[in-house]
Design a protein around this motif. Sequence first.
Motif, mmCIF file in Angstrom:
data_model
loop_
_atom_site.group_PDB
_atom_site.id
_atom_site.type_symbol
_atom_site.label_atom_id
_atom_site.label_comp_id
_atom_site.label_asym_id
_atom_site.label_seq_id
_atom_site.Cartn_x
_atom_site.Cartn_y
_atom_site.Cartn_z
ATOM 1 N N GLU A 138 0.828 -1.209 0.000
ATOM 2 C CA GLU A 138 0.000 0.000 0.000
ATOM 3 C C GLU A 138 0.862 1.257 0.000
ATOM 4 N N LYS A 139 1.925 1.272 0.805
ATOM 5 C CA LYS A 139 2.829 2.420 0.842
ATOM 6 C C LYS A 139 3.446 2.671 -0.531
ATOM 7 N N SER A 140 3.896 1.590 -1.169
ATOM 8 C CA SER A 140 4.508 1.718 -2.491
ATOM 9 C C SER A 140 3.513 2.277 -3.500
ATOM 10 N N GLY A 141 2.297 1.763 -3.479
ATOM 11 C CA GLY A 141 1.265 2.259 -4.381
ATOM 12 C C GLY A 141 0.977 3.735 -4.155
ATOM 13 N N ASP A 142 0.931 4.140 -2.881
ATOM 14 C CA ASP A 142 0.689 5.547 -2.558
ATOM 15 C C ASP A 142 1.800 6.446 -3.105
ATOM 16 N N LEU A 143 3.037 5.988 -2.997
ATOM 17 C CA LEU A 143 4.165 6.784 -3.494
ATOM 18 C C LEU A 143 4.203 6.826 -5.021
ATOM 19 N N ILE A 144 3.961 5.687 -5.643
ATOM 20 C CA ILE A 144 4.036 5.623 -7.103
ATOM 21 C C ILE A 144 2.935 6.455 -7.758
ATOM 22 N N GLN A 145 1.753 6.513 -7.122
ATOM 23 C CA GLN A 145 0.670 7.299 -7.716
ATOM 24 C C GLN A 145 0.998 8.785 -7.743
#
Length: 139
Positions: free
Chosen positions: A25-32
């Motif tokens: 979830e953290k990675s997805g938040d950063l990539i978005q």
Amino acid sequence: MIFLRLLIILMMLGISFPSSVSVIEKSGDLIQVALPLAGLGATYYLDDKVGGEHFWASFLSSMSLTYLLKYTIEKKRPNGHCCESFPSGHTAAAFSGAMFINNRYGYKYGIPSLLLASFVGYSRVYSDKHYWVDVFAGA
């Protein structure tokens, strides 16, 4: 690649997340955030004024439509939290940036960008924030 540099910078800024948030979830938040920033950053780095105009037109129209739908439809999230599930804003932002990179700078940067945007969609379903239909609509 410029978008990977931006992702690393965001991580180095020490953006904090609650400990209950998974790495996916953290990675997805950063990539978005990183994908649109990478597209916009590329326009400045390459002194691409027309590209900058195209970026803002596509990004703002995409996000406007996304939030218009969110507040009009008011679909409940899979985790039970009320509303704003359809469409996925994270996925819309990520795909807006990725498609801009793909269309403006070619497949060499576009395909990795689209794969990262797809991961953002996956991370939203994985974290129980969206249904797959929300993610597809956002994309």
